[in-house]
Design an enzyme around this catalytic site. Sequence first.
Site, PDB file in Angstrom:
ATOM      1  N   THR A   1       1.948 -11.321   7.459  1.00  0.00           N
ATOM      2  CA  THR A   1       2.270  -9.999   6.957  1.00  0.00           C
ATOM      3  C   THR A   1       3.310 -10.147   5.859  1.00  0.00           C
ATOM      4  OG1 THR A   1       2.862  -7.768   7.661  1.00  0.00           O
ATOM      5  CG2 THR A   1       3.960  -9.562   8.839  1.00  0.00           C
TER       6      THR A   1
ATOM      7  N   LYS B   1       1.299 -12.508   2.368  1.00  0.00           N
ATOM      8  CA  LYS B   1      -0.163 -12.429   2.265  1.00  0.00           C
ATOM      9  C   LYS B   1      -0.713 -13.148   1.030  1.00  0.00           C
ATOM     10  CE  LYS B   1      -0.553  -8.177   4.919  1.00  0.00           C
ATOM     11  NZ  LYS B   1      -1.053  -6.800   4.986  1.00  0.00           N
TER      12      LYS B   1
ATOM     13  N   ASN C   1      -4.521 -11.902   5.396  1.00  0.00           N
ATOM     14  CA  ASN C   1      -3.682 -11.549   6.547  1.00  0.00           C
ATOM     15  C   ASN C   1      -4.094 -12.299   7.809  1.00  0.00           C
ATOM     16  OD1 ASN C   1      -6.022 -10.232   7.299  1.00  0.00           O
ATOM     17  ND2 ASN C   1      -4.969  -8.412   8.044  1.00  0.00           N
TER      18      ASN C   1
ATOM     19  N   ASP D   1      -7.534  -6.067   6.558  1.00  0.00           N
ATOM     20  CA  ASP D   1      -6.867  -4.765   6.414  1.00  0.00           C
ATOM     21  C   ASP D   1      -7.847  -3.654   6.010  1.00  0.00           C
ATOM     22  OD1 ASP D   1      -4.310  -5.532   7.121  1.00  0.00           O
ATOM     23  OD2 ASP D   1      -3.711  -6.013   5.069  1.00  0.00           O
TER      24      ASP D   1
ATOM     25  N   GLY E   1      -0.230   4.240  -4.530  1.00  0.00           N
ATOM     26  CA  GLY E   1       0.316   2.888  -4.391  1.00  0.00           C
ATOM     27  C   GLY E   1      -0.623   1.871  -5.008  1.00  0.00           C
TER      28      GLY E   1
ATOM     29  N   GLY F   1       0.139  -1.750  -4.551  1.00  0.00           N
ATOM     30  CA  GLY F   1       0.619  -3.044  -4.069  1.00  0.00           C
ATOM     31  C   GLY F   1      -0.470  -3.787  -3.318  1.00  0.00           C
ATOM     32  N   GLY F   2      -0.051  -4.708  -2.468  1.00  0.00           N
ATOM     33  CA  GLY F   2      -0.991  -5.560  -1.744  1.00  0.00           C
ATOM     34  C   GLY F   2      -1.926  -4.772  -0.841  1.00  0.00           C
TER      35      GLY F   2
ATOM     36  N   LEU G   1      -0.924   4.554   5.508  1.00  0.00           N
ATOM     37  CA  LEU G   1      -1.037   3.201   6.046  1.00  0.00           C
ATOM     38  C   LEU G   1       0.195   2.810   6.857  1.00  0.00           C
ATOM     39  CD1 LEU G   1      -3.536   2.985   4.303  1.00  0.00           C
ATOM     40  CD2 LEU G   1      -2.694   0.838   3.389  1.00  0.00           C
TER      41      LEU G   1
ATOM     42  N   TYR H   1       3.248   3.279   9.575  1.00  0.00           N
ATOM     43  CA  TYR H   1       3.284   3.876  10.911  1.00  0.00           C
ATOM     44  C   TYR H   1       4.673   3.646  11.483  1.00  0.00           C
ATOM     45  CZ  TYR H   1       2.661  -1.004  11.964  1.00  0.00           C
ATOM     46  OH  TYR H   1       2.831  -2.354  11.979  1.00  0.00           O
TER      47      TYR H   1
ATOM     48  N   GLY I   1      -1.002   4.731  10.140  1.00  0.00           N
ATOM     49  CA  GLY I   1      -1.715   3.453  10.132  1.00  0.00           C
ATOM     50  C   GLY I   1      -1.741   2.698  11.445  1.00  0.00           C
TER      51      GLY I   1
HETATM   52  P1  NAP Z   1       3.850  -3.667  -1.606  1.00  0.00           P
HETATM   53  O1  NAP Z   1       2.876  -4.700  -2.035  1.00  0.00           O
HETATM   54  O2  NAP Z   1       5.301  -3.962  -1.614  1.00  0.00           O
HETATM   55  O3  NAP Z   1       3.574  -2.366  -2.539  1.00  0.00           O
HETATM   56  C1  NAP Z   1       4.368  -1.240  -2.412  1.00  0.00           C
HETATM   57  C2  NAP Z   1       3.760  -0.077  -3.206  1.00  0.00           C
HETATM   58  O4  NAP Z   1       4.465   1.114  -2.850  1.00  0.00           O
HETATM   59  C3  NAP Z   1       3.888  -0.228  -4.722  1.00  0.00           C
HETATM   60  O5  NAP Z   1       2.764   0.364  -5.325  1.00  0.00           O
HETATM   61  C4  NAP Z   1       5.158   0.585  -5.026  1.00  0.00           C
HETATM   62  O6  NAP Z   1       5.176   1.128  -6.327  1.00  0.00           O
HETATM   63  C5  NAP Z   1       5.013   1.710  -4.034  1.00  0.00           C
HETATM   64  N1  NAP Z   1       6.291   2.337  -3.635  1.00  0.00           N
HETATM   65  C6  NAP Z   1       7.320   1.749  -3.003  1.00  0.00           C
HETATM   66  N2  NAP Z   1       8.303   2.658  -2.762  1.00  0.00           N
HETATM   67  C7  NAP Z   1       7.864   3.838  -3.291  1.00  0.00           C
HETATM   68  C8  NAP Z   1       8.406   5.145  -3.362  1.00  0.00           C
HETATM   69  N3  NAP Z   1       9.618   5.427  -2.856  1.00  0.00           N
HETATM   70  N4  NAP Z   1       7.677   6.129  -3.937  1.00  0.00           N
HETATM   71  C9  NAP Z   1       6.446   5.865  -4.442  1.00  0.00           C
HETATM   72  N5  NAP Z   1       5.875   4.640  -4.411  1.00  0.00           N
HETATM   73  C10 NAP Z   1       6.573   3.637  -3.825  1.00  0.00           C
HETATM   74  O7  NAP Z   1       3.532  -3.173  -0.097  1.00  0.00           O
HETATM   75  P2  NAP Z   1       2.123  -3.192   0.632  1.00  0.00           P
HETATM   76  O8  NAP Z   1       1.900  -4.494   1.312  1.00  0.00           O
HETATM   77  O9  NAP Z   1       1.097  -2.721  -0.342  1.00  0.00           O
HETATM   78  O10 NAP Z   1       2.347  -2.113   1.811  1.00  0.00           O
HETATM   79  C11 NAP Z   1       2.286  -0.727   1.541  1.00  0.00           C
HETATM   80  C12 NAP Z   1       2.313   0.046   2.848  1.00  0.00           C
HETATM   81  O11 NAP Z   1       1.159  -0.228   3.642  1.00  0.00           O
HETATM   82  C13 NAP Z   1       3.506  -0.267   3.742  1.00  0.00           C
HETATM   83  O12 NAP Z   1       3.974   0.940   4.297  1.00  0.00           O
HETATM   84  C14 NAP Z   1       2.911  -1.148   4.831  1.00  0.00           C
HETATM   85  O13 NAP Z   1       3.623  -1.067   6.046  1.00  0.00           O
HETATM   86  C15 NAP Z   1       1.524  -0.528   4.975  1.00  0.00           C
HETATM   87  N6  NAP Z   1       0.501  -1.408   5.589  1.00  0.00           N
HETATM   88  C16 NAP Z   1      -0.023  -1.027   6.784  1.00  0.00           C
HETATM   89  C17 NAP Z   1      -1.013  -1.801   7.368  1.00  0.00           C
HETATM   90  C18 NAP Z   1      -1.609  -1.369   8.699  1.00  0.00           C
HETATM   91  O14 NAP Z   1      -2.295  -2.166   9.343  1.00  0.00           O
HETATM   92  N7  NAP Z   1      -1.418  -0.129   9.104  1.00  0.00           N
HETATM   93  C19 NAP Z   1      -1.468  -2.972   6.743  1.00  0.00           C
HETATM   94  C20 NAP Z   1      -0.916  -3.324   5.512  1.00  0.00           C
HETATM   95  C21 NAP Z   1       0.080  -2.529   4.935  1.00  0.00           C
HETATM   96  P3  NAP Z   1       5.650   0.253  -7.620  1.00  0.00           P
HETATM   97  O15 NAP Z   1       4.455  -0.522  -8.035  1.00  0.00           O
HETATM   98  O16 NAP Z   1       6.086   1.285  -8.593  1.00  0.00           O
HETATM   99  O17 NAP Z   1       6.784  -0.626  -7.133  1.00  0.00           O
END
Ligand code: NAP
Length: 279
Positions: A66, A70, A91, A107, A132, A134-135, A220, A222, A244
């Site tokens: 995680t 990843k 993952n 995922d 969003g 990101g990953g 996503l 939780y 999520g």
């Molecule tokens: P990441 O790669 O760090 O990407 C974060 C994203 O969120 C980027 O697009 C960032 O925008 C944006 N962001 C961060 N803070 C923000 C804010 N205050 N307002 C608006 N946009 C914001 O993270 P990730 O791995 O993609 O994870 C994203 C979410 O998915 C997390 O909450 C994680 O816990 C969740 N997730 C859940 C599962 C599940 O199984 N339920 C699995 C994977 C991930 P910028 O590009 O502008 O920085």
Amino acid sequence: MSLPPDLYAVFGHPIGHSKSPRIHRLFAEQTGQSLHYEARDVDLPQFEAAVRAFLGAEGGRGLNCTLPLKEAAWRLADTLSDRARRAQAVNTLALRSDGSLFGDNTDGVGLLRDLICRLGVIVPNGRILVIGAGGAARGILAPLLGESPAAVVIANRTPERARILARDFSDLGSVSAVGFDQLPGRQFDLVINASAASLTGELPPLPDDLLASGAGCYDLAYGTEPTPFLLWGQARGARISADGLGMLVEQAAEAFELWRGVRPDTRSVIELLSNERGF
Ligand code: NAP
């Protein structure tokens, strides 16, 4: 004398909050599989050595990775599933019998199973907004586009990242990118918050009339309380508003099946964990 249980783990940093050991323990009990699964705090600089030691001397059979690992796991794998190659993120790592490392990304399929099978969300022909870039957004785009939505729009705080993502997946369907300032006046049937905003209790700047009639909201992220995005959706009449937790359990089930060849029942585990936190 009975053999020791097979060893699995989730690596990440931070990792203390992880529900994965509990979920895999429930899966193992349910399916009668003999395995031990634990969480380990591993950061990027130690990642490769920690994987080699775990799967080598320690005899580990597989791993979940995680944040923030990843992409490093994607680079480390010897072979990749198509969905992991697309996502450029892994993952789930599985040790093959020839000693090679197979990387998968569960995922996106986890999200779709939760959305479609449990929550009854209809994706085909729907207008979907992904917040969003990101990953996590990268991991869900190919499976989402595979369901033939009318269009997927990606909105991100940094619009350039959304544009890159839209370009990388444009061969799979109608996908475009916008900044938050371009959302007013547009409506969607499903809004997926794949940003990390909820982790800091924040809400992306969304216009009040974003949801079409009967729309769903899915975060996503939780936690122990409904996220700001879920509360936002509920207050604007979303038909479905879910976080999520279900995706977490579903992506774990996919990894469990890859490692053990048995598919656990996810619904009972989602119900148990939801009841424990009370929503
Ligand atoms: P990441 O790669 O760090 O990407 C974060 C994203 O969120 C980027 O697009 C960032 O925008 C944006 N962001 C961060 N803070 C923000 C804010 N205050 N307002 C608006 N946009 C914001 O993270 P990730 O791995 O993609 O994870 C994203 C979410 O998915 C997390 O909450 C994680 O816990 C969740 N997730 C859940 C599962 C599940 O199984 N339920 C699995 C994977 C991930 P910028 O590009 O502008 O920085």
